[in-house]
Structures are given as C-alpha cells and as structure tokens.
Design a protein around this motif. Structure first.
Motif, PDB file in Angstrom:
ATOM      1  N   UNK A  55       0.838  -1.196   0.000  1.00 33.81           N
ATOM      2  CA  UNK A  55       0.000   0.000   0.000  1.00 33.81           C
ATOM      3  C   UNK A  55       0.873   1.245   0.000  1.00 33.81           C
ATOM      4  N   UNK A  56       0.462   2.236  -0.756  1.00 32.79           N
ATOM      5  CA  UNK A  56       1.264   3.446  -0.888  1.00 32.79           C
ATOM      6  C   UNK A  56       1.562   4.140   0.442  1.00 32.79           C
ATOM      7  N   UNK A  57       0.570   4.274   1.348  1.00 34.05           N
ATOM      8  CA  UNK A  57       0.895   4.950   2.615  1.00 34.05           C
ATOM      9  C   UNK A  57       1.948   4.191   3.431  1.00 34.05           C
ATOM     10  N   UNK A  58       2.074   2.888   3.186  1.00 33.51           N
ATOM     11  CA  UNK A  58       3.009   2.083   3.975  1.00 33.51           C
ATOM     12  C   UNK A  58       4.409   2.080   3.362  1.00 33.51           C
ATOM     13  N   UNK A  59       4.479   1.855   2.032  1.00 38.15           N
ATOM     14  CA  UNK A  59       5.798   1.640   1.424  1.00 38.15           C
ATOM     15  C   UNK A  59       6.284   2.844   0.616  1.00 38.15           C
ATOM     16  N   UNK A  60       5.388   3.770   0.349  1.00 38.98           N
ATOM     17  CA  UNK A  60       5.811   4.953  -0.399  1.00 38.98           C
ATOM     18  C   UNK A  60       5.644   4.759  -1.901  1.00 38.98           C
ATOM     19  N   UNK A  85      -2.224  -1.713   9.049  1.00 38.07           N
ATOM     20  CA  UNK A  85      -1.012  -2.506   8.981  1.00 38.07           C
ATOM     21  C   UNK A  85      -1.405  -3.939   8.583  1.00 38.07           C
ATOM     22  N   UNK A  86      -0.584  -4.651   7.800  1.00 33.03           N
ATOM     23  CA  UNK A  86      -1.004  -5.964   7.291  1.00 33.03           C
ATOM     24  C   UNK A  86      -1.493  -6.940   8.358  1.00 33.03           C
ATOM     25  N   UNK A  87      -0.842  -6.943   9.509  1.00 23.86           N
ATOM     26  CA  UNK A  87      -1.303  -7.863  10.544  1.00 23.86           C
ATOM     27  C   UNK A  87      -2.711  -7.486  11.005  1.00 23.86           C
ATOM     28  N   UNK A  88      -2.944  -6.198  11.105  1.00 22.62           N
ATOM     29  CA  UNK A  88      -4.279  -5.737  11.511  1.00 22.62           C
ATOM     30  C   UNK A  88      -5.318  -6.082  10.458  1.00 22.62           C
ATOM     31  N   UNK A  98       4.357  -9.476   3.971  1.00 22.27           N
ATOM     32  CA  UNK A  98       3.393  -8.424   3.663  1.00 22.27           C
ATOM     33  C   UNK A  98       3.878  -7.095   4.252  1.00 22.27           C
ATOM     34  N   UNK A  99       4.915  -7.181   5.094  1.00 18.20           N
ATOM     35  CA  UNK A  99       5.482  -5.950   5.665  1.00 18.20           C
ATOM     36  C   UNK A  99       4.725  -5.493   6.895  1.00 18.20           C
ATOM     37  N   UNK A 100       5.019  -4.283   7.326  1.00 15.85           N
ATOM     38  CA  UNK A 100       4.259  -3.718   8.420  1.00 15.85           C
ATOM     39  C   UNK A 100       5.005  -3.675   9.733  1.00 15.85           C
TER      40      UNK A 100
END
Ligand code: HEM
Lengths: 452, 303
Positions: free
Chosen positions: A41-46, B240-243, B293-295
């Motif tokens: 997602x853009x807000x997360x990874x830029x 956040x991906x976990x959420x 998935x990151x986060x």
C-alpha cells in the motif's frame, strides 16, 4: 407515481435489512481487505517503491482503480458505508424488535405441534399425570429454566437473554462506525522532532509538511495532516519539551524514553504538565501527545555543510558509523567534549585512530574538513486529536459485551398432559447448539422418568 | 548483546511436554483405529494433561528469567499457542466429548513443537524488551488471539471430519435423519436433524462451538490490539497488514455466524467457511511475516 416511490422505498428497506446483503458485504469486504493486505500500500511503502514494482503505466492504472491504497479507495469506503446502512436498517427492523423475546415466555403451542419439535418424546403415565408433569417442572427449575405450568400445559425457557447479544454488538458496531467517521472528518494528527526547550504549535500548512525547529517560541510550527474533506478546528495549544532522556538496559539497548512536556495556552501560560513515555501519553482536552521514538544526534559539518548524524549506543559506548564505500568507512567515538575519528576496513584488525575533534573545532583530513559542535537529543512525538472517541470507546466495549452475551443458546421446552391417552408429550428446541440441547433434554427426561 | 540462557528447568519441562504429546499421539492413534480401546484414549488425554502442566511450568520458568509474561518473540508465541491448543482440546473433550480429534490435535501439536524447536536461536533467546512492547496491553492483546486460533483450528478439524462424513453417507439420498432412542421401556426420545447423520450433526456442532468460543476471543484480541496501538503509536488502526489480516479473519467468522442464523444453511458451506477461516488464521498468525506483507508487527520474523 407515489405508489411507485413507495415500492422503491420498500424494496430498499427490504434489501437493506436482509441478512443476505450483510453476508454479501462481508464477503466483499473480506476479499478486498485481503487484496489490500497482500498488495503493498502506498501509505506504507511509499510511491517510489510502487513505481519501481509496477512501472509508470501500470502504477497509474492501479492507482486509478484504488489498488495502490485499497483502504482509502472510494469503493472500500462505499462497502463500509453500505455495511453501516445495512446494519442500521437490519437492526431497526429485525434485531431490536426481538428484544421482547429476551424477556417473554415461549408462545403457546398446540398439542399437535409438540411432536414436530426437533427433540420430543411421549411418556406413558401410569399413575398421577399431573404429579409427573409437576416433577418435570421441578427438574427444569433445578436446571435454571423459567417455567409456567397451568391446565396441564408446561412451558419452560432458559437463556433467552442471549438474544439481546446481537443487538448490543450491532449497536457497538454502529457507534464505532460513527465515531470513526467523526474522527476522520474532524480530527487531525502529526508528528514533531524536538530537542529540549523547543516546542510546537499546531498549524494547517496546506501542502507543506516540514516542521520548523527553533527555541524561539514564536517560530514553533508543526504541520498537521488531515482528511481532504474536513470540518475540524485546530486547538490553539503550544507544547514545549522541558526535558527528554532515556533509560537503558545494561547492554545499552533502549529500555524507555521519556519526555517532560508542558502544554501552554495562547498567552504562553502553562496549563498542564506531564512526563510521558512509550505507552503512557499525555491526554489533554482533545489533544493527545505520544512518545514514539527518540534519538541522539551529533551536529557536524563536512566541508562546511551542516549534517546531523544519528548516534548509536553499542555496548554502552556512543558511536557513529559512516560508511564511505562498501567496505571502508569512518567510525566516530562520541566522548564528553570531543569525538575520536577512526578508519574502518575489513583488512584492518584494529581500527586506526585518525584524529580527535574537540567541540567547536575542525579537523582537516585530506580533502575533507570535519567539524563537531556537540550532540543534541531529539524526542519524536506523535500527536493527534480524535473527537470521535466518545463513540469509539463505548462502541468497542459494546461489541465485546455483545459477542459475549450472544454466546449461549435460547432453549425452549413445551409439555402437555393428554388425559385421554394417559400420556405426556414433551419436546423442545434450541436456537443455536442443537445437538447439545438434545443431550440435555434426554438427560432431564431420563432423570425424571428413572426417579419415578 | 548479552542474552540470558535457557534455564535447565525450562528445557527439561519443555521436553517432558513434547514427549508427553508424542506418547499421546500414539495412544490416540491406537484408540482411533479401534474405538473399543477406550483405555488408550483416556491415557492419551492424561498424557496431554501432563503435557499441559509441564508446559505451564516451563513457561513459568521462562517468565521468571524474563521478569515478565513470556510473550516476546515467535518462539514464546508458538509455545503459548501449543498451550492454548492443548487447553482448548482438553476442555472441549471434557465438556463436549470430542474424542475423535485427539489424534489430529496431538499430531498437529507435534508439528508446532518441532517448528518451535527448529527456529533459529535469534528467535528463541530471552532478549530485553524494546520500549513499545513494555506494556500490560501485550498480555491482554495476544493470549486471547492465540486461544481463538487454537479453537478455530479444532473447529476446522471438525469441519474436515464433517465433510468426510457427509461424503461417505451421500449414498442414502435422504437428507435429514431422525433418531429414536429408548431411555427406559416405553419412553422414546425422538431427535430430528437436517444433517445426514448423527455424527455429521455432531461435527457441525463442534465447529459451531469452537467458533462461538473463538469469535469473542478474536474480537477482544483485535480490539485490545487497537487500544494498545492507540497507546503506543497514537493511532487505533493503521491498516497494517497484521491488523488487516485479522480483520479478514474476523469477517470470515462473522460470515460463519450470520450464515448459520439461516435455518436452511448448508452444513457443507459452513464447513468450508470454517476451513477458509483457518487459512486466514494462518495468514494472520504466520503468513503476514512469512510472505513479507510488511508492516509493524515484525516480532515474528525469521531473519
Ligand atoms: C451489516 C450488517 C449486519 C447485519 C444486517 C446483521 C444482521 C444480523 C441479524 C439479523 C442477526 C440475528 C439477530 C437475532 O436473531 O437476534 C444478527 C446476529 C448477530 N450478529 Fe449481526 N449483522 C450485521 C453485522 C454484524 C457484524 C459486523 C458483527 C460482528 C461482530 C455481527 C455480529 C453478530 C452476532 C455475534 C450475532 C449473534 C449471532 C448468533 O446468534 O449466532 N453482526 N446479525
């Protein structure tokens, strides 16, 4: 014409109060939330990362469709809005009206209906039928059923109050959705990096996102971020950092970060003061300030260019690593009033001391000129105003309460003595746990019959 | 960093627990092949009980070394997950006589134990807590979630059993059954159900039970997580991906509960929803980190 409108309205009310729509929406929400989880997602990874991943063209396409930021896309919002509308109509039309069921006795059943209940049996009576029915009633009372016995008809119910669980949960979800809407439309948030004796006042700077740092109160400004559609008001507070420090474990790892904050009003008089740390924010009149991170920086110059370098603590010593290429670099040891400069490279067993720089001095090393002006500590503060809270907290509470209330089953039992055939017919049903109820029913009847 | 070592006691009790599960697995397996050997099943349950106790003791030792509730990394999380599975299973067996699943449950537990043991040392060490994790919220956020995962797992075993049972008795077309049971002479209890057999009805209900126990726990866990995030990061929900993955799981089980309100709902569909739910649980618990998935919830990441 009017009739037409009415039928359209009926159609909508019908559709929007249906359980089928709720399930459909759940399915769509689950799928789109899953997509949003898997896609970056853009807000997360830029933005840069997404451009690199998809390429310019695909990025624009995906952005247009909302896939670069699913959770803020119009269609995700539409799904949530539909869920809200569905929940309101369904609650008003189907869920709340069932409240009285929680406090009422079972409806009367005719004798023919009893053998059609999911669990039922006939008991031959050889003796006093009414007495046996009385005994069954007593047993049911023992098992905490609410009973009525009149004219050879027995009705019993247990756990009806579980029916209000759904209503409570649904009210909670509605409160949560409304609270979030209020927060999103009138709240704001932001962050500031400050050292001691600095502070911020909140400002809507439009597109600007950089904070102005200064020890002069009149220059403090920190931008806030808010939704594109926004009806809020920014509180006129100033927040000052009086002191900030950290606590460490023996090995130097951070244990806790602290900031001693004052809240000032427009005339710069202090109206609140608190030392905050991670997990313990300052909450003041709709503005909450959180400790989110902390850092120590060395103020240096490289060829007269000012640079703040982050100081790391390793085994209790303050150091700065400055890689110059893949394997060569500089390491600064930060001491009281000076820094020592070492060279690092994998071929060297020991680091080589290149020189020392006193605070306020410079060191010439070949083409580079390094200056050192002491260290400063920054505290990273996050703040927000969240006006929907008066609905969000109770909403969350009601959701939890409701799912717990809804946990059990409503069980109903009907019995009747048929004097002509000298038998008792009795049966029952449960709204949720059916097999378990059948066993419970069997147990009750066995206990009564075997004790006779 | 200087890290504490595993204490001898902890290792000892952890191993006892693992061995007890291993023995339980074989005892249950034998009783599964021949249902008359009830003694074996009971011994299996006893072994699981022993395992639960010694796992509790191991956790207490670790908690003492850590000076805190031991839930700081993937290893500890897996151990508590194993604890939750055993506790949930023993409770359900005691309360609802779900004897069929002992074999699957202890087999699965072995996998959890092996996975926990296999983890690289970095994931097992007792390390000091970073500031954000130092909060009582952690204790009321994660355990309800692990407990709900354990219940959904057992529910999914039951769904599989249900699907097998339905498939097996497809031959007799008659959809619903009625069972007559004579409790004393002349008193016959008639039970009717729309399931294909009494067993199918039972499996369906076990899944339902697990979901009704698990759903409130999942709800509490997610909401406590939001409240904690609000305290630590200043935001209730950050997508956040976990959420978001937990939200997907929550939606799936909400589908299950609402679908079941429809009295004509198909048991097969319900069983499938429960299996999808378990897949989502997996993605929430481990998948978010495994598939990158990151986060922010990266405490469970294997470097
Ligand atoms: C769009 C929305 C929704 C609609 C139309 C809807 C509709 C309904 C209806 C008609 C019932 C039956 C009430 C009764 O028999 O007393 C129900 C029960 C319930 N609902 Fe919802 N609901 C919605 C959203 C939700 C959500 C998001 C949750 C999440 C927790 C939820 C949780 C429950 C629970 C726990 C029950 C009780 C279930 C049971 O008795 O097995 N509902 N819902």
């Amino acid at each position: 014409m009017l009739k037409h409108l009415k039928s359209i309205k009926n159609f909508f009310v019908q559709e929007f109060s249906s359980l089928r729509l709720a399930i459909t929406l759940f399915v769509f929400l689950a799928i789109s939330t899953l997509i949003g989880t898997i896609l970056p997602e853009e807000p997360m990874v830029g933005r840069a990362k997404l451009l690199e991943k998809y390429g310019e063209q695909n990025y624009l396409l995906l952005k247009g469709l909302g896939f670069t930021d699913v959770f803020h896309s119009w269609w995700y919002l539409a799904l949530l809005t539909m869920l809200g509308a569905n929940l309101i109509t369904a609650s008003v039309r189907r869920v709340f009206p069932k409240w009285y069921l929680a406090f009422s006795l079972p409806v009367d059943l005719r004798a023919e209906s009893i053998p059609r209940l999911p669990v039922n049996c006939n008991i031959e009576v050889n003796g006093n039928g009414s007495a046996l029915l009385g005994k069954i009633e007593k047993k049911l009372k023992e098992k905490k059923f609410k009973t009525v016995l009149s004219e050879n008809k027995l009705k019993a119910v247990k756990g009806a109050w579980h029916r209000i669980g759904a209503s409570v949960t649904h009210v909670g979800i509605l409160a949560l959705l409304f609270g979030c809407a209020i927060s999103v439309l009138t709240g704001f948030n932001g962050m500031a990096q400050l050292s001691e004796n600095e502070g911020f006042y909140l400002a809507d700077l439009g597109g600007r996102t950089d904070q102005i740092r200064s020890t002069e109160v009149d220059n403090w400004v920190v931008p806030i971020s808010k939704m594109p559609i926004w009806f809020g008001r920014i509180s006129p507070y100033l927040v000052r950092v009086n002191k900030t420090w950290r606590e460490e474990y023996d090995n130097g790892a951070p244990k806790q970060w602290y900031s001693d904050l004052s809240v000032l009003d427009e005339n710069k008089t202090e109206i609140a003061r608190k030392t905050i740390f991670v997990n313990n924010p300052l909450e003041f009149m709709g503005l909450d300030v959180y400790q989110s991170n902390w850092g120590k920086f060395a103020e240096t110059t490289f060829n007269d260019q000012k640079i703040s370098l982050p100081v790391e603590t390793i085994n209790g010593k303050d150091v700065i690593f400055l890689p110059l290429s893949k394997d060569i670099g500089l390491k600064f040891k930060v001491l009281q009033d000076l820094i020592e400069v070492y060279s690092m490279s994998p071929n060297l067993e020991k680091e080589k001391l290149l020189g020392k720089i006193n605070k306020g001095d410079m060191l010439q090393m070949g083409p580079i000129n390094i200056g050192y002006y002491g260290t400063v500590t920054f505290t990273g503060l996050q703040f927000k105003s969240n006006p929907g809270y008066f609905l969000i907290y109770p909403g969350l509470f009601f959701i939890i309460l409701g799912v717990f209330i809804a946990f059990g089953s409503k069980k109903q039992i009907w019995g009747q003595l048929i004097p002509e055939n000298n038998k008792i017919i009795i049966g029952g049903k449960s709204d949720r746990a059916k097999a378990y109820f059948a066993r419970e029913f069997e147990e009750i009847i066995s206990e009564v019959v075997n004790s006779k | 960093m200087n890290l504490f070592k595993f204490s001898v006691e902890e290792t000892l009790f952890f191993n006892i627990s693992g061995i007890a599960v291993f023995i339980a697995f074989w005892l249950y397996a034998v009783s599964w092949m021949n249902t008359k050997l009830d003694f074996f099943r009971k011994s299996g349950s006893l072994c699981l009980f022993v395992s639960l106790i010694s796992l509790t003791v191991a956790l207490v030792f670790r908690g003492m070394a850590l000076n805190f509730f031991p839930l700081t990394n993937l290893y500890e999380s897996l151990v508590i997950f194993a604890w939750a599975i055993i506790a949930a299973y023993l409770f359900l067996e005691y309360r609802f006589k779900i004897n069929y699943f002992g074999w699957f449950v202890s087999g699965f537990l072995l996998i959890v134990f092996l996975y926990a043991t296999w983890l690289p040392p970095g994931q097992k060490q007792i390390a000091p807590l970073v500031p954000a994790l130092q909060s009582y919220w952690r204790v009321i956020h994660v355990p309800p979630l692990l407990m709900s995962y354990a219940l959904f797992l057992i529910g999914a075993f039951s769904s599989v059993a249900y699907l097998v049972e339905v498939k097996r008795s497809r031959k007799d077309k008659n959809k619903s059954v009625s069972i007559n049971k004579e409790i004393t002479s002349g008193v016959i209890i008639k039970t009717s159900s729309r399931e294909v057999s009494e067993k199918a009805q039972f499996f369906d209900e076990v899944t339902f039970r697990c979901v009704t126990f698990g759903f409130p726990l999942l709800t509490i866990g997610v909401i406590n997580g939001a409240l904690w995030a609000n305290h630590a990061w200043g935001a209730l929900w950050q997508w956040d991906p976990k959420e978001t993955m937990a939200l997907v799981t929550w939606f799936i089980y909400a589908i299950y509960l609402h679908f079941r309100l429809n009295s004509k709902a198909s048991g097969t569909v319900l069983a499938l929803i429960s299996l999808i739910g378990l897949a989502m649980v997996y993605l929430t618990y481990l998948g978010v980190n495994q598939f990158n998935f990151g986060g922010l919830h990266t405490y469970g990441k294997i470097e």
